[in-house]
Design an enzyme around this catalytic site. Structure first.
Site, PDB file in Angstrom:
ATOM      1  NE  ARG A 149      75.165 -11.300  50.941  1.00  0.00           N
ATOM      2  CZ  ARG A 149      76.083 -11.793  51.383  1.00  0.00           C
ATOM      3  NH1 ARG A 149      77.474 -11.055  51.146  1.00  0.00           N
ATOM      4  NH2 ARG A 149      75.880 -13.105  52.006  1.00  0.00           N
ATOM      5  NE  ARG A 160      85.865 -11.663  52.799  1.00  0.00           N
ATOM      6  CZ  ARG A 160      86.003 -10.715  53.187  1.00  0.00           C
ATOM      7  NH1 ARG A 160      84.524 -10.465  52.115  1.00  0.00           N
ATOM      8  NH2 ARG A 160      85.360  -9.437  53.748  1.00  0.00           N
ATOM      9  CE  LYS A 195      81.859 -16.526  47.858  1.00  0.00           C
ATOM     10  NZ  LYS A 195      81.795 -16.218  48.931  1.00  0.00           N
TER      11      LYS A 195
END
Ligand code: BTN
Length: 323
Positions: free
Chosen positions: A317, A118, A183
């Site tokens: 974040r 992204r 992640k």
């Protein structure tokens, strides 16, 4: 691709003499040597043991169309046109090459040379370590009816991973899949065509399966892989890809009929940001995560009141906590 049979032989991780390889492939030893060099160019480490032969650093869990589709129930399988590649620039970019009579065109590659994340970021894509999977279909909802689609894809991937026994999953808005707070996978959704009525949706999923620290030096955020979490299912990458594909086909069918509302509650339960201090990358906006609204935008409680953020425009974040 000439080196596919060679890699299938070497995938067992064992030692193979040049003579045996040449015989199995029906080519000269010079041709074997060239194919080995080609595999090295693809980023594979080949051990050459003088007078004995060649092996990989360890066994490889290669993708295989039949094995992968074996994990997809018949009704979903019938709707899929599957293309498997050894190396591509980006699986998201090759789907227009395959005009298909089937509703879903799917492309996977063992590696990507210019994988995209992204917001224009690169997606590191080493050979046979992870999944790089793209799926294209035509949606009749028009772009205004696609609110929340990228969140739905995150829910579908999470459902598939849960079916295979993974635990500790959450979604960092809009659709990063986290496992144990790091992640595990990212999703890139691209739209084209007539955005008012029918449009072409291409979704790309990158999911870390066996990625090790040596493969991932350039990744700048906390990450994990199914292997690190002890969550690779018995059927390996083919099972992971097949199970995800099944869930995607089901979820996209449901989304096409009913839109995002059918998934909202489940997304809420997976929200990794709710109640946490977060900031928006590249902006001064920061606040506490409140959750999503009915369109899938993310809401923050900031000092100046409630702010909602649209997917595609921003990245969030978590502040002052790991990760
Ligand atoms: C993200 O930034 O989190 C999204 C990453 C998406 C990566 C996948 S890998 C398969 C597909 N091909 C690409 O070039 N990108 C997506």
């Amino acid at each position: 691709m000439p080196s596919i049979p060679l890699i299938k032989i070497l995938a067992d991780g064992g030692l193979h003499s040049g003579q045996d390889l040449a015989r199995a492939l029906g080519v000269s030893r010079t041709a074997v040597w060239k194919q080995l060099s080609h595999l090295e160019e693809q980023g594979l480490e080949i051990k050459r043991i003088k007078g004995q032969g060649y092996s990989l650093a360890g066994p490889l869990d290669l993708l295989d169309s039949d094995a992968l589709l074996g994990w997809v129930p018949g009704h979903a399988r019938d709707g899929i046109d599957l293309h498997l590649h050894q190396s591509l620039a980006s699986t998201n970019d090759c789907l227009s090459d395959y005009p298909s009579a089937k509703p879903f065109t799917v492309c996977l590659a063992e590696r990507q040379t210019t994988g995209r994340g992204r917001r224009g970021r690169p997606w590191h894509s080493p050979f046979a370590r992870n999944l790089y999977l793209s799926l294209a279909y035509d949606s009749a909802r028009g772009v205004s009816g696609l609110d929340g689609l990228s969140l739905v894809i995150g829910v579908a991937v999470t459902r598939a991973l849960t079916t295979m026994g993974a635990a500790g999953l959450s979604i960092k808005w809009p659709n990063d899949i986290w496992m144990g707070g790091r992640k595990l996978a990212g999703i890139l959704v691209e739209l084209s065509g007539d955005l008012q009525t029918r449009c072409r949706v291409v979704l790309g999923l990158g999911l870390n399966v066996y990625m090790g620290a040596e493969d991932a030096a350039s990744i700048d955020q906390p990450w994990t892989s199914l292997a690190q979490e002890g969550a690779v299912p018995q059927g390996g990458r083919n099972e992971v890809a097949g199970t995800i594909l099944s869930e995607l086909v089901n979820a996209l069918g449901q989304f096409e009929q009913a839109g995002f509302m059918a998934f909202r509650e489940q997304w809420d339960r997976l929200d990794a940001l709710k109640g946490r201090d977060v900031c928006v990358l590249g902006q001064t906006t920061s606040g506490v995560g409140l959750g999503i609204d009915e369109r899938g935008a993310y809401c923050l409680e900031t000092e100046s009141g409630k702010v909602s953020l649209n997917a595609g425009e921003v990245s969030i974040r978590v502040e002052n906590s790991a990760p």
